[in-house]
Write an enzyme that holds these catalytic residues in place. Structure first.
Site, PDB file in Angstrom:
ATOM      1  N   GLN A   1      97.334  80.235  24.335  1.00  0.00           N
ATOM      2  CA  GLN A   1      97.189  81.475  23.575  1.00  0.00           C
ATOM      3  C   GLN A   1      95.809  82.078  23.821  1.00  0.00           C
ATOM      4  O   GLN A   1      95.518  83.164  23.367  1.00  0.00           O
ATOM      5  CB  GLN A   1      97.330  81.189  22.077  1.00  0.00           C
ATOM      6  CG  GLN A   1      98.671  80.641  21.672  1.00  0.00           C
ATOM      7  CD  GLN A   1      98.671  80.297  20.190  1.00  0.00           C
ATOM      8  OE1 GLN A   1      98.154  79.278  19.758  1.00  0.00           O
ATOM      9  NE2 GLN A   1      99.233  81.184  19.395  1.00  0.00           N
TER      10      GLN A   1
ATOM     11  N   HIS B   1      98.739  85.469  26.026  1.00  0.00           N
ATOM     12  CA  HIS B   1      98.066  86.680  25.556  1.00  0.00           C
ATOM     13  C   HIS B   1      97.214  87.332  26.628  1.00  0.00           C
ATOM     14  O   HIS B   1      96.360  88.153  26.317  1.00  0.00           O
ATOM     15  CB  HIS B   1      97.213  86.351  24.318  1.00  0.00           C
ATOM     16  CG  HIS B   1      98.038  85.890  23.162  1.00  0.00           C
ATOM     17  ND1 HIS B   1      97.614  84.965  22.240  1.00  0.00           N
ATOM     18  CD2 HIS B   1      99.299  86.218  22.801  1.00  0.00           C
ATOM     19  CE1 HIS B   1      98.568  84.746  21.350  1.00  0.00           C
ATOM     20  NE2 HIS B   1      99.601  85.493  21.673  1.00  0.00           N
TER      21      HIS B   1
ATOM     22  N   LEU C   1      89.512  63.524  21.637  1.00  0.00           N
ATOM     23  CA  LEU C   1      90.750  62.762  21.842  1.00  0.00           C
ATOM     24  C   LEU C   1      91.182  62.728  23.311  1.00  0.00           C
ATOM     25  O   LEU C   1      91.512  61.665  23.846  1.00  0.00           O
ATOM     26  CB  LEU C   1      91.890  63.344  21.001  1.00  0.00           C
ATOM     27  CG  LEU C   1      93.237  62.663  21.274  1.00  0.00           C
ATOM     28  CD1 LEU C   1      93.228  61.224  20.806  1.00  0.00           C
ATOM     29  CD2 LEU C   1      94.389  63.400  20.646  1.00  0.00           C
TER      30      LEU C   1
END
Ligand SMILES: [Zn+2]
Length: 544
Positions: A394, A412, A529
């Protein structure tokens, strides 16, 4: 939270069996039951002690400490009680009143357990049975101090060959149910260790202690690939190393003066496993121990042969690169109403166009200076290694491309160029003067506009089809750094869910959408992570 369909008694019963399964690094009630049967055949008093100890621990956790069922129902908080009960067998066999002492020992264990577990965890080590080990050493010392005998068993007869074989088969079945490969690996390795132990010494040791040694090594070899680091790229070599350390410590234990008076119990096993964990970076160790992360690693490994992972990213992945949240409008001019930036406003209103160009230009300046962070780079590494097929984003900052990810689908658009609203031609950014003093047009007469989606503007059909095609074949979905509040993101997640594809949400907070049974939340920042995950899967850094 998912509804739990079990009755309270079923929950207690499965927690009680789980606790016994955990003693030998297993995890389901069935496995716990098989272990209990195996132990009953081998050492009835040991089995009785373990069952009683697990029951006492369950009572303490559920009714005295009033822990939430989530904390004890998988057995993880209960197995210390089971271990203490198991080794209480000698005392129980001679005097049933020692069950009261057992209850006191377990109560003492649980009084200090939280402190010990959290201390081990803060250094990134699995706590294993350290609380039960400390309790047992104390109990053995006290018993010996008062001239008592902790070990000797009042038993009518030694277990016969038939019961030994049956016990071994039950235990092996439980281990195979957990992980076939790890069980066979552990069986071969521990057999070798037992032979070495038996024949390498001048006087052959008793068969009993050879079995105990073989079993200890078996648990070490089994625990790392099957339970503690499932799916870890180096779980087997690490297990072999831990097994060697354990074997060495077991052999050395009786020869160290200060140690020879106390039994080693499971200490060499813990030390062997901890040595392996000491090899990892501390922040990675902590992440490795998260069952959610282990499940994700497992899915990614399966995904590489099944259709691959699709990754959907949002603003959170670029925060560490200093990029504002595009979909939330953090990059817009303060004080200007949000409606000004609508697509309709851009088409119909000169003031809206001016504001839009100015805001996008500011965003461009930030984005063009920003560098891809470890999260972007790791996604590229995961793609190069075949785990990730497509990254759908996005974001409009182009950082996935900067990191070297191939074929990124930009829902986008990308702030790095402008396009014509009439003919669609793509162009480089014009000089600021060209929009600041008047409108800026394409040769065909259409408005030029930064090539990012404005509020109320539709995603280009080609882009949307690409995104849907990627999701239609994936076998796992990672949703990283987005609240999934935007319709398009939600539609892609929904598409994955309809195919029963598990979705892992990676972000420090909760997503805005309702979660389903296949969803899993991992509360981490992507930049911490993902590199740990790559380490777990045995990947080196991306080559952009
Ligand atoms: Zn044009």
């Amino acid at each position: 939270m998912l509804a739990d369909t079990k009755t309270p008694w079923q929950t207690y019963a499965s927690a009680w069996l789980n606790a016994q399964a955990q003693v030998v690094f297993l995890s389901t009630p069935l496995q716990g039951f098989l272990f209990l049967v195996a132990l009953s055949l081998f050492s009835p008093w040991g089995a009785a002690g373990m069952a009683l100890g697990a029951l006492m621990a369950l009572f303490i956790c559920a009714f005295v400490l009033r822990q939430h069922p989530l904390e004890w129902r998988n057995g993880f908080n209960l197995f210390d009680g089971a271990v203490i009960g198991l080794l209480w067998a000698g005392l129980l066999s001679r005097d049933m009143q020692s069950a009261i002492l057992l209850a006191m020992a377990i109560a003492a264990c649980y009084a200090m357990r939280f402190k010990l577990v959290s201390t081990a965890y803060s250094y990134g080590f699995p706590s294993l049975g350290v609380a039960s080990l400390v309790t047992l050493w104390a109990a053995i010392y006290v018993t010996l101090y008062f001239g008592g005998d902790f070990w000797s068993m009042r038993m009518r007869s030694e277990p016969g060959t038939l019961s030994m074989c049956l016990a071994g088969m039950c235990l092996l079945a439980a281990m195979l149910l957990q992980n076939v490969r790890a069980a066979l690996f552990a069986l071969a390795g521990s057999g070798l260790a037992a032979l070495l132990f038996y024949f390498a010494q001048d006087y052959p040791p008793p068969v009993g202690s050879t079995i105990v040694l073989g079993f200890t090594v078996f648990l070490v070899l089994f625990s790392l690939p099957a339970t503690l680091l499932p799916g870890h790229a180096k779980a087997y070599p690490m297990a072999a190393l831990a097994g060697l350390v354990t074997l060495g410590l077991e052999l050395a234990w009786p020869h160290v003066n200060t140690l020879s008076s106390v039994p080693s119990l499971m200490a060499p096993m813990f030390l062997g496993i901890w040595v392996v964990f000491a090899f990892f970076k501390i922040e990675h160790r902590l992440i490795f121990l998260d069952p959610g992360v282990q499940a994700l690693a497992k899915h990614l490994q399966e995904a590489s042969s099944q259709g691959g992972a699709v990754v959907l990213t949002g603003a959170g992945i670029s925060t560490a690169s200093g990029i504002p949240d595009y979909t939330r409008g953090d990059w817009l001019e303060a004080g200007v109403p949000l409606a000004t930036y609508n697509y309709a406003g851009f088409v119909h209103n000169r003031y809206s166009r001016l504001m839009y160009w100015n805001s996008c230009f500011r965003f461009l300046k930030t984005a063009s200076q920003a560098q891809a962070n470890p999260a972007h780079l790791t996604l590229t590494a995961l793609q190069q290694a075949g785990f990730v097929t497509t990254v759908i984003t996005q974001n409009v900052d182009g950082l996935h491309q900067k990191a070297g990810t191939e074929g990124t689908v930009e829902l986008h658009g990308n702030i790095d160029h402008v396009h014509c609203l009439l003919c669609g031609a793509s162009k480089t950014w014009p000089e600021p003067a060209s929009w600041q003093h008047s409108d800026t047009f394409c040769e065909c007469g259409g408005f030029l506009k930064p090539a990012v989606i404005a509020f109320g503007e539709d995603i280009s059909l080609t882009t949307w089809v690409q995104a849907q095609q990627a999701v239609s074949t994936c076998s796992v979905m990672l949703v990283i750094g987005t609240q999934a509040a935007v319709t398009s993101a939600l539609a892609l997640i929904e598409q994955a869910r309809q195919r029963q594809v598990p979705c892992f949400f990676i972000m420090p907070g909760y997503p805005a959408c309702v979660l389903t049974a296949n969803d899993r939340l991992l509360f981490y920042k992507a930049e911490s992570l993902l590199p740990a995950l790559a380490d777990y899967l045995g990947l080196s850094k991306a080559k952009p």
